[in-house]
Design a protein around this motif. Sequence first.
Motif, PDB file in Angstrom:
ATOM      1  N   MET A   1       0.844  -1.188   0.000  1.00 37.99           N
ATOM      2  CA  MET A   1       0.000   0.000   0.000  1.00 37.99           C
ATOM      3  C   MET A   1       0.884   1.244   0.000  1.00 37.99           C
ATOM      4  SD  MET A   1      -3.189   0.942   2.539  1.00 37.99           S
ATOM      5  CE  MET A   1      -2.218   1.343   3.996  1.00 37.99           C
ATOM      6  N   GLN A   2       0.582   2.189  -0.874  1.00 41.02           N
ATOM      7  CA  GLN A   2       1.314   3.442  -0.935  1.00 41.02           C
ATOM      8  C   GLN A   2       0.602   4.521  -0.131  1.00 41.02           C
ATOM      9  OE1 GLN A   2       1.481   4.004  -5.277  1.00 41.02           O
ATOM     10  NE2 GLN A   2       3.657   3.507  -5.169  1.00 41.02           N
ATOM     11  N   LEU A   3       1.314   5.606   0.130  1.00 41.93           N
ATOM     12  CA  LEU A   3       0.739   6.745   0.831  1.00 41.93           C
ATOM     13  C   LEU A   3       0.660   7.951  -0.087  1.00 41.93           C
ATOM     14  CD1 LEU A   3       2.459   6.693   4.352  1.00 41.93           C
ATOM     15  CD2 LEU A   3       0.185   5.845   3.730  1.00 41.93           C
ATOM     16  N   GLY A   4      -0.395   8.729   0.087  1.00 42.92           N
ATOM     17  CA  GLY A   4      -0.533  10.009  -0.583  1.00 42.92           C
ATOM     18  C   GLY A   4      -0.773  11.092   0.440  1.00 42.92           C
TER      19      GLY A   4
ATOM     20  N   VAL B   1      -8.346   4.668  -3.608  1.00 43.71           N
ATOM     21  CA  VAL B   1      -7.649   5.775  -2.952  1.00 43.71           C
ATOM     22  C   VAL B   1      -8.587   6.543  -2.015  1.00 43.71           C
ATOM     23  CG1 VAL B   1      -6.143   7.769  -3.329  1.00 43.71           C
ATOM     24  CG2 VAL B   1      -6.311   5.989  -5.080  1.00 43.71           C
TER      25      VAL B   1
ATOM     26  N   ASP C   1      -6.562   1.371  -8.746  1.00 37.65           N
ATOM     27  CA  ASP C   1      -6.102   2.098  -7.562  1.00 37.65           C
ATOM     28  C   ASP C   1      -7.286   2.567  -6.721  1.00 37.65           C
ATOM     29  OD1 ASP C   1      -4.185   3.140  -5.889  1.00 37.65           O
ATOM     30  OD2 ASP C   1      -3.673   4.850  -7.163  1.00 37.65           O
TER      31      ASP C   1
ATOM     32  N   THR D   1      -4.484   8.035   1.185  1.00 34.39           N
ATOM     33  CA  THR D   1      -4.162   9.456   1.167  1.00 34.39           C
ATOM     34  C   THR D   1      -4.436  10.063   2.531  1.00 34.39           C
ATOM     35  OG1 THR D   1      -4.650   9.651  -1.182  1.00 34.39           O
ATOM     36  CG2 THR D   1      -4.702  11.667   0.101  1.00 34.39           C
TER      37      THR D   1
ATOM     38  N   THR E   1      -5.242   0.585  -1.978  1.00 31.56           N
ATOM     39  CA  THR E   1      -3.922   0.502  -2.594  1.00 31.56           C
ATOM     40  C   THR E   1      -3.104   1.778  -2.407  1.00 31.56           C
ATOM     41  OG1 THR E   1      -4.994   1.077  -4.691  1.00 31.56           O
ATOM     42  CG2 THR E   1      -4.526  -1.249  -4.301  1.00 31.56           C
ATOM     43  N   THR E   2      -3.771   2.933  -2.313  1.00 34.37           N
ATOM     44  CA  THR E   2      -3.094   4.185  -1.984  1.00 34.37           C
ATOM     45  C   THR E   2      -3.905   4.886  -0.903  1.00 34.37           C
ATOM     46  OG1 THR E   2      -2.247   4.459  -4.247  1.00 34.37           O
ATOM     47  CG2 THR E   2      -2.231   6.400  -2.831  1.00 34.37           C
TER      48      THR E   2
ATOM     49  N   TYR F   1       6.372   9.693  -0.229  1.00 34.87           N
ATOM     50  CA  TYR F   1       4.942   9.606  -0.528  1.00 34.87           C
ATOM     51  C   TYR F   1       4.765   9.500  -2.045  1.00 34.87           C
ATOM     52  CZ  TYR F   1       3.102  10.608   4.157  1.00 34.87           C
ATOM     53  OH  TYR F   1       2.743  10.526   5.494  1.00 34.87           O
ATOM     54  N   ALA F   2       3.730   8.770  -2.459  1.00 36.46           N
ATOM     55  CA  ALA F   2       3.557   8.481  -3.889  1.00 36.46           C
ATOM     56  C   ALA F   2       2.924   9.627  -4.653  1.00 36.46           C
ATOM     57  CB  ALA F   2       2.717   7.214  -4.060  1.00 36.46           C
TER      58      ALA F   2
END
Length: 351
Positions: free
Chosen positions: A1-4, A219, A217, A323, A320-321, A30-31
């Motif tokens: 998992m990515q971060l925004g 988000v 994605d 934020t 997946t992202t 951060y992505a």
Amino acid sequence: MQLGINLGYWGAGMDGDNLAVAQEADRLGYAVCWAAEAYGSDAATVLTWVAAQTERIDVGSAIFQIPARQPAMTAMTAATLDSLSGGRFRLGIGVSGPQVSEGWYGVKFDKPLARTREYVEIVRKAMTRERLSYDGEHWTLPLPGGPGKPLKLTVHPQREHIPLYIAAIGPKNLEQTGEIADGALLIFPSAEHLEDTAVRHLRAGREKAGKTLEGFDIVPTLPLALGEDKDVEKLADTFRPYTALYVGGMGSRQQNFYNKQARRMGFEAAAAEIQDKYLAGDKDGAAAAIPHDLIDKTTLLGSVDRIADRMKEYAAAGVTTLTLAPAGWTLEERIAALRAGTDALERAGLA
């Protein structure tokens, strides 16, 4: 998992710090950095400003409002931002709401699903750089019987495919988003309810398009307040005005998507009371009527360990992202919350 990171609306009172927050998010890995618009600052200008002063982080519109721009203009802006940023732009769009669409832009808020579908088709066709012609219910290009002719985009985006996101909250919009977009922008998401309120509808849309959720994605945006676990209720109170605005006052009584979302999460009586008080002008009463559990389920509160546990829940639910909207009265507090996000992600084993 990515971060925004979501900078929210320019002009909200912390403008001077927003660039420093975006630059720190860039440094931390951060992505993506998102910016919003309603009827104040526009997102494109803010994103250009951020992209020019960062190196790796993507910049994304959350959202460009469909009633504010002709679809060809959105394609032009997306292609330009992608080119100027070196391929770091993500295009997020949405229909806004009836009050803004009709009151600010003078655009009738009707048939939002059909309008969104046509808009996406035109934007995507324009960005292929083929000559643009379209015959739909809401847009016809070129206009018949006049001097217009099919034109093609003269700007070359950095990438062949710019990822397109749609802000969605209702079941039908979510299903269509799964069908026609690359990602979904969600708000007021509870990990506990995410499958029922969002993911299953997105999955149905992907299946309609002959696809799976692989590569799609998801988000959600969550406010984050760092502190001690014993102070979670106090931290939650920070977000009472924010939650009251969306659940109580966003849109109209008949068309408040966020109020409906709270009801789908099991807060029917509270959602009705919050809306009644907010629309009657009692904003403090509306804020006080919000159950603590509603805020706690839709924010990240407390220590890094507590936030890490919540992140695991969101990842398991299909996010997946993730934020973050880090809260704080000073730049130092917002930076600390931002760093807590990466610490929590690592502690959760999701980095």
